[in-house]
Design an enzyme around this catalytic site. Structure first.
Site, PDB file in Angstrom:
ATOM      1  N   GLY A  54      84.482  93.498  67.347  1.00  0.00           N
ATOM      2  CA  GLY A  54      84.036  93.804  68.716  1.00  0.00           C
ATOM      3  C   GLY A  54      83.401  95.189  68.728  1.00  0.00           C
ATOM      4  N   ARG A  55      83.375  95.798  69.916  1.00  0.00           N
ATOM      5  CA  ARG A  55      82.727  97.114  70.051  1.00  0.00           C
ATOM      6  C   ARG A  55      83.392  98.154  69.141  1.00  0.00           C
ATOM      7  NH1 ARG A  55      84.130  95.292  75.015  1.00  0.00           N
ATOM      8  NH2 ARG A  55      82.500  94.803  76.523  1.00  0.00           N
TER       9      ARG A  55
ATOM     10  N   ARG B 100      96.733  96.474  68.566  1.00  0.00           N
ATOM     11  CA  ARG B 100      98.021  96.381  69.238  1.00  0.00           C
ATOM     12  C   ARG B 100      99.070  96.089  68.176  1.00  0.00           C
ATOM     13  NH1 ARG B 100      96.170  98.760  72.888  1.00  0.00           N
ATOM     14  NH2 ARG B 100      95.986  98.126  75.062  1.00  0.00           N
TER      15      ARG B 100
ATOM     16  N   GLU C 204     106.456  99.679  71.289  1.00  0.00           N
ATOM     17  CA  GLU C 204     106.228 101.084  71.669  1.00  0.00           C
ATOM     18  C   GLU C 204     107.095 101.453  72.874  1.00  0.00           C
ATOM     19  OE1 GLU C 204     102.027 101.804  72.214  1.00  0.00           O
ATOM     20  OE2 GLU C 204     101.575 100.840  70.321  1.00  0.00           O
TER      21      GLU C 204
ATOM     22  N   HIS D 198      99.910 106.226  69.456  1.00  0.00           N
ATOM     23  CA  HIS D 198      98.903 105.539  70.283  1.00  0.00           C
ATOM     24  C   HIS D 198      97.895 106.538  70.862  1.00  0.00           C
ATOM     25  CE1 HIS D 198      98.192 101.539  72.533  1.00  0.00           C
ATOM     26  NE2 HIS D 198      97.069 102.250  72.528  1.00  0.00           N
TER      27      HIS D 198
ATOM     28  N   GLY E 278      94.560 106.402  70.277  1.00  0.00           N
ATOM     29  CA  GLY E 278      93.194 105.857  70.209  1.00  0.00           C
ATOM     30  C   GLY E 278      92.192 106.470  71.174  1.00  0.00           C
TER      31      GLY E 278
HETATM   32  C1  DGY Z   1      93.369 100.664  75.458  1.00  0.00           C
HETATM   33  O1  DGY Z   1      92.474 101.068  76.178  1.00  0.00           O
HETATM   34  O2  DGY Z   1      93.655  99.485  75.349  1.00  0.00           O
HETATM   35  C2  DGY Z   1      94.128 101.689  74.695  1.00  0.00           C
HETATM   36  O3  DGY Z   1      94.913 101.125  73.707  1.00  0.00           O
HETATM   37  C3  DGY Z   1      94.961 102.524  75.645  1.00  0.00           C
HETATM   38  O4  DGY Z   1      95.612 101.698  76.509  1.00  0.00           O
END
Ligand code: DGY
Length: 319
Positions: free
Chosen positions: A157-158, A238, A267, A285, A287
């Site tokens: 994906g992106r 995830r 988590e 987490h 990201g």
């Molecule tokens: C998302 O945008 O899904 C990130 O993991 C933060 O929630």
């Protein structure tokens, strides 16, 4: 006035914008809403800006039942596996997410993990901080070269494409990818037919699929067993996409060289066995965690709620 609940503390500028438009309540509890709390919120607010960890399960919509008041969940995050979007649709609640604005930040964390794991940066940092470093040694803390190795992306994906772009243009890496549907990667990259093929061929495997029922435990014990002993595994999607116990087992046995993880099955709990391992880099987490990105995510989530309030098409509707 329309009542809005924001379930966590967010960027001040976005909060000011929310307050200018809605009667806004912001939770101070850093933890997510339980199913019962989510159900109650659905009966008390017209709109909710929730995020990861808030349990908008089928049970929450069912419990709200005839008292349901909420019409829109403007989720803060691209991933929305904490919301049962089918149950929301049946209940007449629109759900939106925040794609695009977090792509680069999340891809950068993927690369932080690739490099930190390959070059044993976590181990090295712990050594320096604990005063255990004995000085430069030709054979000390040797890692794995990244440049020129094969990068394997699971889920193009992106975010997968942004990780691949960095690998191809920045690190001269041949890129292969596994994706359920046929995909144009937008750069030189080869789509493989099976996950097993990708796991076996890649030197670095990076998982970027969405979470949810369709990808739960996609990376199972067999997939991990297909990796090279020199392979490095990175997960920025995830936690539940990976069989965490099988991964820990492989890391403990040295069946793969290392893992870089930003996400976990339960988590914020991270298994003690994983924390005890030196051959993995563990992030909380992170990201999308840059000031710029979190502001953009908050504003996009809010803009969706404003669009709903104005009776306009929602910008990034997912259900
Ligand atoms: C998302 O945008 O899904 C990130 O993991 C933060 O929630």
């Amino acid at each position: 006035m329309t009542k809005l609940l924001i379930t966590r503390q967010i960027d001040d500028a976005v909060l000011t914008n929310a307050r200018a438009r809605f009667e806004t309540t912001v939770r101070t509890d850093p933890g997510g809403l339980s199913e019962a709390e989510a159900a109650k919120a659905l009966t008390e607010y017209d709109a909710i800006l929730p995020t990861l960890g808030d349990n908008f399960t089928a049970g929450a919509f069912e419990a709200a039942g005839a008292y349901l008041k909420c019409k829109v969940l403007g989720n803060f995050g691209v991933g929305y596996n904490h919301i049962d979007v089918a149950a929301a649709r049946v209940a007449g609640v629109a759900v939106t997410n925040t794609p695009d604005v977090l792509t680069d930040a999340t891809a950068d964390i993927g690369w932080t993990l690739i490099l930190a794991t390959a070059r044993r940066a976590g181990e090295g940092e712990r050594m320096v901080r604990s005063g255990q470093w004995g000085g430069f040694g030709p054979k000390s803390l040797l890692g794995t070269q990244v440049t020129g190795k094969t990068l394997g992306i699971v889920g193009m994906g992106r975010i997968g494409q942004a990780v691949a772009k960095r690998g191809h243009y920045g690190f001269d890496m041949p890129v292969i990818f596994y994706n359920r549907s046929k995909k144009e990667a937008g750069l030189p990259a080869r789509q493989v037919d099976t996950l097993a093929e990708l796991m076996a061929e890649a030197d670095f495997v990076v998982v970027t699929t969405p979470g949810g029922a369709e990808t739960t435990k996609l990376i199972d014990a067999a997939a991990i067993a297909a990796m090279k002993p020199s392979g490095i595994f990175v997960n920025i999607s995830r936690g539940e996409v990976v069989d965490e116990a099988a991964l820990i087992d492989a890391l403990e046995r040295g069946a793969i060289t290392g893992a870089g993880l930003d996400v976990y099955e339960k988590e914020p709990q991270v298994p003690e066995r994983l924390r005890a391992l030196d051959n993995c880099v563990l992030l909380p987490h992170l990201g999308s965690a840059t000031v710029e990105t979190r502001r953009a995510m908050g504003q996009l989530a809010l803009d969706n709620i404003i669009a709903w309030a104005d009776g306009q098409d929602l910008l990034t509707l997912v259900n």
